[in-house]
Design a protein around this motif. Sequence first.
Motif, PDB file in Angstrom:
ATOM      1  N   LYS A   1       0.845  -1.182   0.000  1.00 33.76           N
ATOM      2  CA  LYS A   1       0.000   0.000   0.000  1.00 33.76           C
ATOM      3  C   LYS A   1       0.886   1.239   0.000  1.00 33.76           C
ATOM      4  CE  LYS A   1      -3.987  -2.002   2.186  1.00 33.76           C
ATOM      5  NZ  LYS A   1      -4.941  -1.928   3.260  1.00 33.76           N
ATOM      6  N   LYS A   2       0.558   2.156  -0.883  1.00 35.16           N
ATOM      7  CA  LYS A   2       1.296   3.396  -0.974  1.00 35.16           C
ATOM      8  C   LYS A   2       0.855   4.298   0.184  1.00 35.16           C
ATOM      9  CE  LYS A   2       2.583   6.430  -4.753  1.00 35.16           C
ATOM     10  NZ  LYS A   2       2.217   6.897  -6.074  1.00 35.16           N
ATOM     11  N   PRO A   3       1.793   4.955   0.865  1.00 34.92           N
ATOM     12  CA  PRO A   3       1.382   5.838   1.959  1.00 34.92           C
ATOM     13  C   PRO A   3       0.507   6.971   1.430  1.00 34.92           C
ATOM     14  CG  PRO A   3       3.773   5.613   1.885  1.00 34.92           C
ATOM     15  CD  PRO A   3       3.221   4.895   0.712  1.00 34.92           C
ATOM     16  N   VAL A   4      -0.583   7.203   2.094  1.00 41.51           N
ATOM     17  CA  VAL A   4      -1.514   8.236   1.643  1.00 41.51           C
ATOM     18  C   VAL A   4      -1.618   9.283   2.744  1.00 41.51           C
ATOM     19  CG1 VAL A   4      -3.833   8.692   0.802  1.00 41.51           C
ATOM     20  CG2 VAL A   4      -2.788   6.484   0.374  1.00 41.51           C
ATOM     21  N   ARG A   5      -0.749  10.270   2.698  1.00 42.07           N
ATOM     22  CA  ARG A   5      -0.794  11.361   3.655  1.00 42.07           C
ATOM     23  C   ARG A   5      -1.131  12.628   2.893  1.00 42.07           C
ATOM     24  NH1 ARG A   5       4.122  12.193   7.536  1.00 42.07           N
ATOM     25  NH2 ARG A   5       3.069  10.517   8.620  1.00 42.07           N
ATOM     26  N   LYS A   6      -2.082  13.363   3.387  1.00 43.69           N
ATOM     27  CA  LYS A   6      -2.461  14.592   2.712  1.00 43.69           C
ATOM     28  C   LYS A   6      -1.335  15.611   2.861  1.00 43.69           C
ATOM     29  CE  LYS A   6      -7.384  13.998   3.462  1.00 43.69           C
ATOM     30  NZ  LYS A   6      -8.578  14.515   4.111  1.00 43.69           N
ATOM     31  N   PRO A   7      -0.962  16.288   1.772  1.00 47.27           N
ATOM     32  CA  PRO A   7       0.098  17.300   1.883  1.00 47.27           C
ATOM     33  C   PRO A   7      -0.399  18.497   2.691  1.00 47.27           C
ATOM     34  CG  PRO A   7      -0.843  17.293  -0.317  1.00 47.27           C
ATOM     35  CD  PRO A   7      -1.458  16.137   0.420  1.00 47.27           C
ATOM     36  N   LEU A   8       0.549  19.141   3.344  1.00 47.59           N
ATOM     37  CA  LEU A   8       0.198  20.335   4.110  1.00 47.59           C
ATOM     38  C   LEU A   8      -0.137  21.463   3.144  1.00 47.59           C
ATOM     39  CD1 LEU A   8       2.995  20.054   6.786  1.00 47.59           C
ATOM     40  CD2 LEU A   8       0.594  19.582   7.097  1.00 47.59           C
TER      41      LEU A   8
END
Length: 145
Positions: A76-83
Amino acid sequence: MKNELALKQRIAELEKLLAQKDAQIAALEERWRLAQQKQFGKSAEGFVGQGELFNEVEEIVEAAEAEQQSISYTRKKPVRKPLPKDLPREQVIHDIEDKTCDCCGGELHKMGEDKSEKLEFIPAQIKVIEHIRPKYACRHCDKSS
């Protein structure tokens, strides 16, 4: 003979009564097992229409499966919302002082950098601090390897 016939009829009646009692006992044992299962066993704990309440979990799982990338394995690709880009930013560059190769003394060239962002909360002020770590490699060692 009459007595024998009466005895045979009486035996037949008793066997019929015994069969009825066996059926009653079996039915009562089954009811008892069901009551035990209902009281102490696993329960469905479901109500009519309850299945539609939790469909969003299935939707999230389907969306997560779509975000997988395939190399030689699946992860799974990390899914972090950009700031947000409109936040004030401060860059902190973690660089090395000596940019010469340890093994041959050649000059190191910049081959990329790693960036990480950290949201820092200062009362009445919010800013993003970007940590930049340049990566270096020696062209001379790369050619000789």
